[in-house]
Scaffold this motif. Sequence first.
Motif, PDB file in Angstrom:
ATOM      1  N   ALA A  29      19.216   0.553  -1.726  1.00 29.11           N
ATOM      2  CA  ALA A  29      18.300  -0.558  -1.993  1.00 29.11           C
ATOM      3  C   ALA A  29      17.465  -0.886  -0.767  1.00 29.11           C
ATOM      4  O   ALA A  29      16.279  -1.238  -0.877  1.00 29.11           O
ATOM      5  CB  ALA A  29      19.096  -1.784  -2.437  1.00 29.11           C
ATOM      6  N   LEU A  30      18.052  -0.747   0.442  1.00 26.14           N
ATOM      7  CA  LEU A  30      17.315  -1.037   1.679  1.00 26.14           C
ATOM      8  C   LEU A  30      16.205  -0.027   1.900  1.00 26.14           C
ATOM      9  O   LEU A  30      15.079  -0.388   2.277  1.00 26.14           O
ATOM     10  CB  LEU A  30      18.286  -1.026   2.860  1.00 26.14           C
ATOM     11  N   VAL A  31      16.490   1.246   1.644  1.00 28.12           N
ATOM     12  CA  VAL A  31      15.466   2.282   1.784  1.00 28.12           C
ATOM     13  C   VAL A  31      14.337   2.058   0.782  1.00 28.12           C
ATOM     14  O   VAL A  31      13.145   2.165   1.119  1.00 28.12           O
ATOM     15  CB  VAL A  31      16.098   3.674   1.604  1.00 28.12           C
ATOM     16  N   ALA A  32      14.698   1.735  -0.458  1.00 25.87           N
ATOM     17  CA  ALA A  32      13.678   1.486  -1.477  1.00 25.87           C
ATOM     18  C   ALA A  32      12.814   0.292  -1.108  1.00 25.87           C
ATOM     19  O   ALA A  32      11.579   0.325  -1.274  1.00 25.87           O
ATOM     20  CB  ALA A  32      14.352   1.262  -2.832  1.00 25.87           C
ATOM     21  N   ALA A  33      13.436  -0.772  -0.589  1.00 26.59           N
ATOM     22  CA  ALA A  33      12.669  -1.953  -0.186  1.00 26.59           C
ATOM     23  C   ALA A  33      11.762  -1.631   0.988  1.00 26.59           C
ATOM     24  O   ALA A  33      10.597  -2.091   1.041  1.00 26.59           O
ATOM     25  CB  ALA A  33      13.625  -3.086   0.170  1.00 26.59           C
ATOM     26  N   GLY A  34      12.258  -0.828   1.952  1.00 30.29           N
ATOM     27  CA  GLY A  34      11.426  -0.462   3.106  1.00 30.29           C
ATOM     28  C   GLY A  34      10.226   0.363   2.693  1.00 30.29           C
ATOM     29  O   GLY A  34       9.103   0.137   3.170  1.00 30.29           O
ATOM     30  N   ARG A  35      10.421   1.320   1.814  1.00 30.14           N
ATOM     31  CA  ARG A  35       9.301   2.141   1.340  1.00 30.14           C
ATOM     32  C   ARG A  35       8.283   1.304   0.577  1.00 30.14           C
ATOM     33  O   ARG A  35       7.075   1.505   0.703  1.00 30.14           O
ATOM     34  CB  ARG A  35       9.838   3.259   0.460  1.00 30.14           C
ATOM     35  N   ALA A  36       8.800   0.357  -0.228  1.00 29.99           N
ATOM     36  CA  ALA A  36       7.885  -0.492  -0.996  1.00 29.99           C
ATOM     37  C   ALA A  36       7.056  -1.374  -0.071  1.00 29.99           C
ATOM     38  O   ALA A  36       5.849  -1.578  -0.298  1.00 29.99           O
ATOM     39  CB  ALA A  36       8.675  -1.348  -1.983  1.00 29.99           C
ATOM     40  N   ARG A  37       7.650  -1.903   0.984  1.00 30.43           N
ATOM     41  CA  ARG A  37       6.915  -2.757   1.919  1.00 30.43           C
ATOM     42  C   ARG A  37       5.889  -1.952   2.704  1.00 30.43           C
ATOM     43  O   ARG A  37       4.772  -2.415   2.946  1.00 30.43           O
ATOM     44  CB  ARG A  37       7.887  -3.444   2.870  1.00 30.43           C
ATOM     45  N   ILE A  38       6.257  -0.730   3.114  1.00 28.72           N
ATOM     46  CA  ILE A  38       5.313   0.110   3.847  1.00 28.72           C
ATOM     47  C   ILE A  38       4.138   0.503   2.959  1.00 28.72           C
ATOM     48  O   ILE A  38       2.975   0.509   3.390  1.00 28.72           O
ATOM     49  CB  ILE A  38       6.025   1.357   4.397  1.00 28.72           C
ATOM     50  N   GLY A  39       4.456   0.821   1.716  1.00 32.61           N
ATOM     51  CA  GLY A  39       3.401   1.227   0.795  1.00 32.61           C
ATOM     52  C   GLY A  39       2.636   0.081   0.172  1.00 32.61           C
ATOM     53  O   GLY A  39       1.689   0.314  -0.596  1.00 32.61           O
ATOM     54  N   GLY A  40       3.064  -1.155   0.441  1.00 36.15           N
ATOM     55  CA  GLY A  40       2.366  -2.304  -0.121  1.00 36.15           C
ATOM     56  C   GLY A  40       2.547  -2.455  -1.612  1.00 36.15           C
ATOM     57  O   GLY A  40       1.656  -2.963  -2.304  1.00 36.15           O
TER      58      GLY A  40
END
Length: 302
Positions: A126-137
Amino acid sequence: MSAFLNALGGKLAERWLALLAIPGLVYLVSLATAVTLGQSQWHDIGRLRTRLDSLAASPGANSAGAIAVAAVAVLAGAALTGTVAQAAGALIEKVWLMDARGPLSRRLTRRRVRRWRAADAEYRSALVAAGRARIGGAADAAALTEEAELRYAARNRISLVPPRHPLWAGDRITGPDRRVWRAYRLDLTLAWPHLWLLAPDTTRAELTAARTALSAAARLTAWGSAYLLLSAWWWPAALIGAATVATGVLRGRTAAASFAELAEALADLHGRDLAVAVGMECEGRLTTTLGESVTRLLSKPD
């Protein structure tokens, strides 16, 4: 000196009444009630009244000597019952904090490890998914971040560190040792007596209160178990026992968490003071290098 001894005797008497005599007396009354009523007539108050009237009408009820002997016997029985419950509470406390040694405890520990690892894997995904989502906007970045926080909390409810004990309280109490070592390379077990001496009176009082609360919760659990035994003669005792055991376990978890948090806070706040007290220079926060040096010094290697 006489006034001090009188005050000490009064405090000991109060503690004896609170821990042994009164709870033991209540238990003896409950035992007499259970034996008198039984399972089939569990709610028959009239039967209790009849039994009390027959005791009051017995020849010994009019003898001061018999009444005194009966009172002493009841108090002695209450104290003995309280002592047994206290010993059972100490045993329960050891079970809560025990290491994984026997086959059953190792099995429980492995089960907790599997649960923790599964929860940890879910949190990291879940942390990796959240990080990717934040980076990708991505539009769902906030929701994914909240999901990661929930997964993190779910993992920590099992244990703050990878489990090594069969029960939650064992890992919660020993967790600060591993967390402090990971943060500062300071062996909390070695440093504990020194930190205790450096801590102010208020801090030591808070730690003592939390530790006392853990023992009190174990004793309460023991009393609940004793009431569960009475259900063999009187089934309403099972309700009393179950509620008491549940309360004791919940209080034990709260006390264990409080003590662990205070112990870790003691290392965070006074770890630097310890380094200075043993003669090391520490201008800023306690570092891993300095913490390892303090641990090496306190271990007194050959």
